[in-house]
Design a protein around this motif. Sequence first.
Motif, PDB file in Angstrom:
ATOM      1  N   VAL A  17     -50.911  47.323 -86.226  1.00  0.00           N
ATOM      2  CA  VAL A  17     -51.671  48.054 -84.992  1.00  0.00           C
ATOM      3  C   VAL A  17     -52.682  47.423 -83.849  1.00  0.00           C
ATOM      4  O   VAL A  17     -52.421  47.588 -82.280  1.00  0.00           O
ATOM      5  N   ALA A  18     -53.795  46.670 -84.162  1.00  0.00           N
ATOM      6  CA  ALA A  18     -54.126  45.930 -83.771  1.00  0.00           C
ATOM      7  C   ALA A  18     -53.597  44.747 -82.703  1.00  0.00           C
ATOM      8  O   ALA A  18     -54.185  44.234 -81.742  1.00  0.00           O
ATOM      9  N   TRP A  19     -52.608  43.683 -83.474  1.00  0.00           N
ATOM     10  CA  TRP A  19     -51.807  42.865 -83.032  1.00  0.00           C
ATOM     11  C   TRP A  19     -50.917  43.915 -82.245  1.00  0.00           C
ATOM     12  O   TRP A  19     -51.119  42.815 -81.203  1.00  0.00           O
ATOM     13  N   LEU A  20     -50.517  44.854 -82.452  1.00  0.00           N
ATOM     14  CA  LEU A  20     -49.169  45.755 -81.641  1.00  0.00           C
ATOM     15  C   LEU A  20     -50.225  46.064 -80.034  1.00  0.00           C
ATOM     16  O   LEU A  20     -50.179  45.007 -79.102  1.00  0.00           O
ATOM     17  N   ARG A  21     -51.566  46.434 -79.736  1.00  0.00           N
ATOM     18  CA  ARG A  21     -52.271  46.978 -79.362  1.00  0.00           C
ATOM     19  C   ARG A  21     -52.712  45.305 -78.325  1.00  0.00           C
ATOM     20  O   ARG A  21     -52.708  46.024 -76.925  1.00  0.00           O
ATOM     21  N   ASP A  24     -50.109  44.770 -75.805  1.00  0.00           N
ATOM     22  CA  ASP A  24     -49.270  45.797 -74.844  1.00  0.00           C
ATOM     23  C   ASP A  24     -49.946  47.667 -75.021  1.00  0.00           C
ATOM     24  O   ASP A  24     -49.385  47.821 -76.047  1.00  0.00           O
ATOM     25  N   PRO A  25     -51.249  47.435 -74.528  1.00  0.00           N
ATOM     26  CA  PRO A  25     -51.569  48.754 -75.301  1.00  0.00           C
ATOM     27  C   PRO A  25     -50.794  49.795 -74.296  1.00  0.00           C
ATOM     28  O   PRO A  25     -51.236  51.029 -75.442  1.00  0.00           O
ATOM     29  N   ARG A  26     -49.695  50.057 -73.217  1.00  0.00           N
ATOM     30  CA  ARG A  26     -49.896  50.969 -72.890  1.00  0.00           C
ATOM     31  C   ARG A  26     -48.070  51.089 -74.161  1.00  0.00           C
ATOM     32  O   ARG A  26     -47.342  52.801 -73.986  1.00  0.00           O
ATOM     33  N   ALA A  27     -47.525  50.435 -74.751  1.00  0.00           N
ATOM     34  CA  ALA A  27     -45.971  50.434 -75.634  1.00  0.00           C
ATOM     35  C   ALA A  27     -46.928  51.103 -76.983  1.00  0.00           C
ATOM     36  O   ALA A  27     -47.593  50.894 -77.353  1.00  0.00           O
ATOM     37  N   ALA A  29     -44.950  52.264 -80.528  1.00  0.00           N
ATOM     38  CA  ALA A  29     -44.375  50.999 -81.796  1.00  0.00           C
ATOM     39  C   ALA A  29     -44.802  52.320 -83.216  1.00  0.00           C
ATOM     40  O   ALA A  29     -45.539  53.121 -83.378  1.00  0.00           O
ATOM     41  N   GLU A  30     -43.497  51.951 -83.443  1.00  0.00           N
ATOM     42  CA  GLU A  30     -43.449  52.269 -84.809  1.00  0.00           C
ATOM     43  C   GLU A  30     -43.206  51.136 -86.368  1.00  0.00           C
ATOM     44  O   GLU A  30     -42.755  50.301 -86.367  1.00  0.00           O
ATOM     45  N   LEU A  31     -43.959  50.861 -87.356  1.00  0.00           N
ATOM     46  CA  LEU A  31     -44.433  49.807 -87.790  1.00  0.00           C
ATOM     47  C   LEU A  31     -43.773  50.056 -89.047  1.00  0.00           C
ATOM     48  O   LEU A  31     -44.629  51.791 -90.057  1.00  0.00           O
ATOM     49  N   VAL A  64     -41.332  50.903 -78.547  1.00  0.00           N
ATOM     50  CA  VAL A  64     -40.365  51.767 -76.988  1.00  0.00           C
ATOM     51  C   VAL A  64     -41.735  51.669 -75.639  1.00  0.00           C
ATOM     52  O   VAL A  64     -42.741  51.785 -76.106  1.00  0.00           O
ATOM     53  N   LYS A  65     -40.362  51.087 -74.694  1.00  0.00           N
ATOM     54  CA  LYS A  65     -41.401  51.101 -73.767  1.00  0.00           C
ATOM     55  C   LYS A  65     -40.750  51.409 -72.083  1.00  0.00           C
ATOM     56  O   LYS A  65     -39.537  50.642 -72.461  1.00  0.00           O
TER      57      LYS A  65
END
Length: 83
Positions: A17-21, A24-27, A29-31, A64-65
């Motif tokens: 989750v930290a890696w994804l944020r 792009d903090p606005r995207a 996502a489901e992991l 999703v972006k």
Amino acid sequence: MSANAEGGLPELGARAVAWLRDRDPRAQAELYLYRGRDRGIDLREGRPESTQESAEEGLGLLLVKDGRMAFAHVGGLDLDGLA
């Protein structure tokens, strides 16, 4: 970022989750994280003939972006493979 073979999936999920944020903090996502192990014994006439053991792990990302959706997956628990 890869997971230690003995590391827990909840800890990897938190790091993911930290890696994804960071990217792009606005995207949105489901992991998906998976780790499994199978063991088997083949018997012949009631006696063990052979044994097998296998392990597998993988991860998937649904992103999703800007109204667009993408999915990626890799064998293993290495987030850098999705980058």
